[in-house]
Design an enzyme around this catalytic site. Structure first.
Site, short mmCIF file in Angstrom:
data_model
loop_
_atom_site.label_atom_id
_atom_site.label_comp_id
_atom_site.label_asym_id
_atom_site.label_seq_id
_atom_site.Cartn_x
_atom_site.Cartn_y
_atom_site.Cartn_z
N ARG A 84 0.88 -1.17 0.00
CA ARG A 84 0.00 0.00 0.00
C ARG A 84 0.92 1.22 0.00
NH1 ARG A 84 -2.52 4.28 0.30
NH2 ARG A 84 -4.66 4.48 0.99
N GLU B 172 -11.43 4.56 -5.30
CA GLU B 172 -11.70 3.11 -5.40
C GLU B 172 -12.15 2.77 -6.82
OE1 GLU B 172 -10.93 1.00 -3.01
OE2 GLU B 172 -10.33 2.72 -1.80
N ARG C 103 -1.27 -4.82 5.14
CA ARG C 103 -0.51 -4.52 3.93
C ARG C 103 0.79 -3.81 4.31
NH1 ARG C 103 -5.34 -1.34 0.99
NH2 ARG C 103 -5.12 -0.27 2.96
#
Length: 183
Positions: free
Chosen positions: A73, A81, A124
């Site tokens: 990330r 998104e 992440r």
């Protein structure tokens, strides 16, 4: 009185020996935790990581030389998104942002740099990513309007650089900053 004196010495020896063993156990436990953390994060900043899949405009999968896979990330940015996932809904310019990142890094080798926090709440790995020509991917996404700033303390190493990049994209109405003008 002598018995009391011997009893006190006896208690002292018992408690001091148990304290020593407790402190030794604590040290051994700490060493094990540190060794586990080192094994858990096999990232080397000088190593190049192969991008195997782009998830969206700020998240992708990489593989190291030992074929370990990690979800990355990008630090300091937030891209719209590109699909509905859990509680997050698809957003305007999400598809374009993912497409830009895919064209930029998919099936390429990147150098990763880390900041203070190494993982986010979803597990992440947080990183700054660099292309082979040393351009920072995080900054490019901001500068082209494919993401916006999202700095979270303590990972703020490049906050000023990111502010300048986003300011440029907004002034030029690039990417998602051009949406306001066209609608």
């Amino acid at each position: 009185m002598a018995k009391l004196h011997y009893y006190i010495i006896f208690l002292f020896l018992i408690t001091s020996s148990s304290c020593t063993s407790k402190s030794e156990r604590l040290l051994r436990t700490r060493e094990k935790v540190v060794q586990h953390e080192v094994k858990k994060r096999p990232f080397i900043q000088q190593e190049n990581y192969y991008v195997s899949k782009v998830i969206d405009g700020d998240t992708f999968w990489v593989q190291n030389s030992r074929a370990d896979k990690f979800k990355i990330r990008l630090i300091g940015i937030d891209a719209p998104e590109s699909r509905n996932v859990f509680y997050k809904k698809k957003q305007p310019y999400g598809k374009e942002s993912k497409e830009y990142l895919t064209n930029l890094i998919d099936k390429q080798y990147l150098r990763l740099e880390f900041d203070v926090d190494s993982l986010d709440q979803y597990g992440r790995t947080l990183a700054y990513a660099y292309l082979e020509n040393n351009e920072m991917v995080n900054e490019l996404l901001l500068k082209t309007g494919n993401a916006q700033i999202l700095t979270i303390t303590p990972n703020i190493k490049f906050e000023e650089k990111f502010i300048m990049a986003q300011r440029f994209a907004r002034e030029q109405a690039l990417g998602l900053w051009g949406l306001e003008l066209s609608e």
